[in-house]
Scaffold this motif. Structure first.
Motif, PDB file in Angstrom:
ATOM      1  N   ASN A 109       0.830  -1.213   0.000  1.00  0.00           N
ATOM      2  CA  ASN A 109       0.000   0.000   0.000  1.00  0.00           C
ATOM      3  C   ASN A 109       0.861   1.258   0.000  1.00  0.00           C
ATOM      4  O   ASN A 109       0.589   2.207  -0.741  1.00  0.00           O
ATOM      5  N   ARG A 110       1.897   1.262   0.815  1.00  0.00           N
ATOM      6  CA  ARG A 110       2.779   2.431   0.896  1.00  0.00           C
ATOM      7  C   ARG A 110       3.522   2.648  -0.411  1.00  0.00           C
ATOM      8  O   ARG A 110       3.554   3.761  -0.957  1.00  0.00           O
ATOM      9  N   LEU A 111       4.104   1.583  -0.956  1.00  0.00           N
ATOM     10  CA  LEU A 111       4.854   1.734  -2.196  1.00  0.00           C
ATOM     11  C   LEU A 111       3.956   2.052  -3.390  1.00  0.00           C
ATOM     12  O   LEU A 111       4.359   2.789  -4.286  1.00  0.00           O
ATOM     13  N   SER A 112       2.739   1.540  -3.399  1.00  0.00           N
ATOM     14  CA  SER A 112       1.839   1.873  -4.507  1.00  0.00           C
ATOM     15  C   SER A 112       1.461   3.359  -4.451  1.00  0.00           C
ATOM     16  O   SER A 112       1.337   4.007  -5.499  1.00  0.00           O
ATOM     17  N   ALA A 113       1.335   3.911  -3.260  1.00  0.00           N
ATOM     18  CA  ALA A 113       1.072   5.352  -3.141  1.00  0.00           C
ATOM     19  C   ALA A 113       2.263   6.158  -3.665  1.00  0.00           C
ATOM     20  O   ALA A 113       2.084   7.146  -4.393  1.00  0.00           O
ATOM     21  N   TYR A 114       3.496   5.727  -3.318  1.00  0.00           N
ATOM     22  CA  TYR A 114       4.682   6.398  -3.840  1.00  0.00           C
ATOM     23  C   TYR A 114       4.731   6.315  -5.366  1.00  0.00           C
ATOM     24  O   TYR A 114       5.070   7.283  -6.043  1.00  0.00           O
ATOM     25  N   MET A 115       4.415   5.162  -5.921  1.00  0.00           N
ATOM     26  CA  MET A 115       4.473   4.990  -7.376  1.00  0.00           C
ATOM     27  C   MET A 115       3.409   5.830  -8.083  1.00  0.00           C
ATOM     28  O   MET A 115       3.649   6.349  -9.169  1.00  0.00           O
ATOM     29  N   LYS A 116       2.243   5.962  -7.480  1.00  0.00           N
ATOM     30  CA  LYS A 116       1.202   6.819  -8.060  1.00  0.00           C
ATOM     31  C   LYS A 116       1.667   8.270  -8.083  1.00  0.00           C
ATOM     32  O   LYS A 116       1.490   8.974  -9.079  1.00  0.00           O
ATOM     33  N   LEU A 117       2.265   8.717  -6.991  1.00  0.00           N
ATOM     34  CA  LEU A 117       2.792  10.080  -6.936  1.00  0.00           C
ATOM     35  C   LEU A 117       3.906  10.251  -7.958  1.00  0.00           C
ATOM     36  O   LEU A 117       3.943  11.238  -8.696  1.00  0.00           O
ATOM     37  N   TYR A 118       4.822   9.301  -8.015  1.00  0.00           N
ATOM     38  CA  TYR A 118       5.925   9.353  -8.975  1.00  0.00           C
ATOM     39  C   TYR A 118       5.390   9.428 -10.407  1.00  0.00           C
ATOM     40  O   TYR A 118       5.842  10.259 -11.200  1.00  0.00           O
ATOM     41  N   GLY A 119       4.425   8.579 -10.732  1.00  0.00           N
ATOM     42  CA  GLY A 119       3.841   8.591 -12.074  1.00  0.00           C
ATOM     43  C   GLY A 119       3.204   9.927 -12.412  1.00  0.00           C
ATOM     44  O   GLY A 119       3.358  10.440 -13.524  1.00  0.00           O
ATOM     45  N   ALA A 120       2.499  10.499 -11.459  1.00  0.00           N
ATOM     46  CA  ALA A 120       1.876  11.811 -11.687  1.00  0.00           C
ATOM     47  C   ALA A 120       2.926  12.887 -11.896  1.00  0.00           C
ATOM     48  O   ALA A 120       2.778  13.750 -12.772  1.00  0.00           O
ATOM     49  N   LEU A 121       3.996  12.836 -11.116  1.00  0.00           N
ATOM     50  CA  LEU A 121       5.044  13.857 -11.235  1.00  0.00           C
ATOM     51  C   LEU A 121       5.781  13.788 -12.565  1.00  0.00           C
ATOM     52  O   LEU A 121       6.036  14.828 -13.184  1.00  0.00           O
ATOM     53  N   VAL A 122       6.136  12.598 -12.998  1.00  0.00           N
ATOM     54  CA  VAL A 122       6.961  12.503 -14.198  1.00  0.00           C
ATOM     55  C   VAL A 122       6.187  12.755 -15.483  1.00  0.00           C
ATOM     56  O   VAL A 122       6.788  13.019 -16.510  1.00  0.00           O
ATOM     57  N   GLN A 123       4.872  12.692 -15.434  1.00  0.00           N
ATOM     58  CA  GLN A 123       4.119  12.941 -16.665  1.00  0.00           C
ATOM     59  C   GLN A 123       3.427  14.302 -16.697  1.00  0.00           C
ATOM     60  O   GLN A 123       2.826  14.669 -17.699  1.00  0.00           O
ATOM     61  N   THR A 124       3.542  15.065 -15.629  1.00  0.00           N
ATOM     62  CA  THR A 124       2.904  16.367 -15.552  1.00  0.00           C
ATOM     63  C   THR A 124       3.883  17.449 -15.967  1.00  0.00           C
ATOM     64  O   THR A 124       5.007  17.501 -15.469  1.00  0.00           O
ATOM     65  N   GLU A 125       3.459  18.282 -16.865  1.00  0.00           N
ATOM     66  CA  GLU A 125       4.297  19.390 -17.298  1.00  0.00           C
ATOM     67  C   GLU A 125       3.857  20.656 -16.588  1.00  0.00           C
ATOM     68  O   GLU A 125       2.689  21.019 -16.625  1.00  0.00           O
ATOM     69  N   VAL A 126       4.796  21.311 -15.931  1.00  0.00           N
ATOM     70  CA  VAL A 126       4.549  22.556 -15.232  1.00  0.00           C
ATOM     71  C   VAL A 126       5.493  23.586 -15.814  1.00  0.00           C
ATOM     72  O   VAL A 126       6.688  23.325 -15.946  1.00  0.00           O
ATOM     73  N   GLU A 127       4.964  24.746 -16.161  1.00  0.00           N
ATOM     74  CA  GLU A 127       5.790  25.778 -16.762  1.00  0.00           C
ATOM     75  C   GLU A 127       6.966  26.126 -15.846  1.00  0.00           C
ATOM     76  O   GLU A 127       6.788  26.336 -14.654  1.00  0.00           O
ATOM     77  N   GLY A 128       8.151  26.115 -16.401  1.00  0.00           N
ATOM     78  CA  GLY A 128       9.352  26.453 -15.652  1.00  0.00           C
ATOM     79  C   GLY A 128       9.937  25.300 -14.864  1.00  0.00           C
ATOM     80  O   GLY A 128      10.902  25.466 -14.146  1.00  0.00           O
ATOM     81  N   CYS A 129       9.364  24.125 -14.991  1.00  0.00           N
ATOM     82  CA  CYS A 129       9.844  22.972 -14.243  1.00  0.00           C
ATOM     83  C   CYS A 129       9.916  21.780 -15.187  1.00  0.00           C
ATOM     84  O   CYS A 129       8.900  21.332 -15.708  1.00  0.00           O
ATOM     85  N   LYS A 130      11.111  21.281 -15.427  1.00  0.00           N
ATOM     86  CA  LYS A 130      11.288  20.149 -16.326  1.00  0.00           C
ATOM     87  C   LYS A 130      11.234  18.841 -15.545  1.00  0.00           C
ATOM     88  O   LYS A 130      11.915  18.686 -14.544  1.00  0.00           O
ATOM     89  N   THR A 131      10.409  17.933 -16.002  1.00  0.00           N
ATOM     90  CA  THR A 131      10.351  16.621 -15.365  1.00  0.00           C
ATOM     91  C   THR A 131      11.275  15.670 -16.108  1.00  0.00           C
ATOM     92  O   THR A 131      11.728  15.960 -17.208  1.00  0.00           O
ATOM     93  N   CYS A 132      11.536  14.517 -15.520  1.00  0.00           N
ATOM     94  CA  CYS A 132      12.450  13.582 -16.165  1.00  0.00           C
ATOM     95  C   CYS A 132      11.838  12.949 -17.411  1.00  0.00           C
ATOM     96  O   CYS A 132      12.551  12.408 -18.234  1.00  0.00           O
ATOM     97  N   MET A 133      10.535  13.005 -17.583  1.00  0.00           N
ATOM     98  CA  MET A 133       9.889  12.437 -18.752  1.00  0.00           C
ATOM     99  C   MET A 133       9.501  13.490 -19.787  1.00  0.00           C
ATOM    100  O   MET A 133       9.082  13.168 -20.873  1.00  0.00           O
TER     101      MET A 133
END
Length: 86
Positions: A54-78
């Motif tokens: 449960n804990r790691l799946s929450a981390y992976m969901k957050l990680y997935g959201a972060l790496v695919q979200t584009e925010v102006e002025g902030c480059k993600t790894c994806m």
């Protein structure tokens, strides 16, 4: 963003393409292996597998959201430049 991704990499080994295999030569005990793959200790005992998943799946969901979200002025790894679209 890099600091947040680095913190996620530290608490969740699955955000980095790495697989740690248990072997008696590498780990003195199963508990040492569980700690190496991110199980936490609760009241002197290793957490349950359900709690770990449960804990790691929450981390992976957050990680997935972060790496695919584009925010102006902030480059993600994806994030990448759009090439050939047009």
């Amino acid at each position: 963003m890099d600091i947040l991704i680095a913190k996620l990499n530290k608490v969740c080994i699955y955000t980095v393409p790495e697989y740690i295999i248990y072997s008696e030569a590498a780990f003195q005990t199963e508990e040492a292996y569980y700690k190496a793959i991110g199980y936490e200790e609760e009241a002197g005992k290793i957490e349950s597998t359900d709690s770990y998943v449960n804990r790691l799946s929450a981390y992976m969901k957050l990680y997935g959201a972060l790496v695919q979200t584009e925010v102006e002025g902030c480059k993600t790894c994806m994030a990448s430049e759009k090439v050939g679209h047009g």
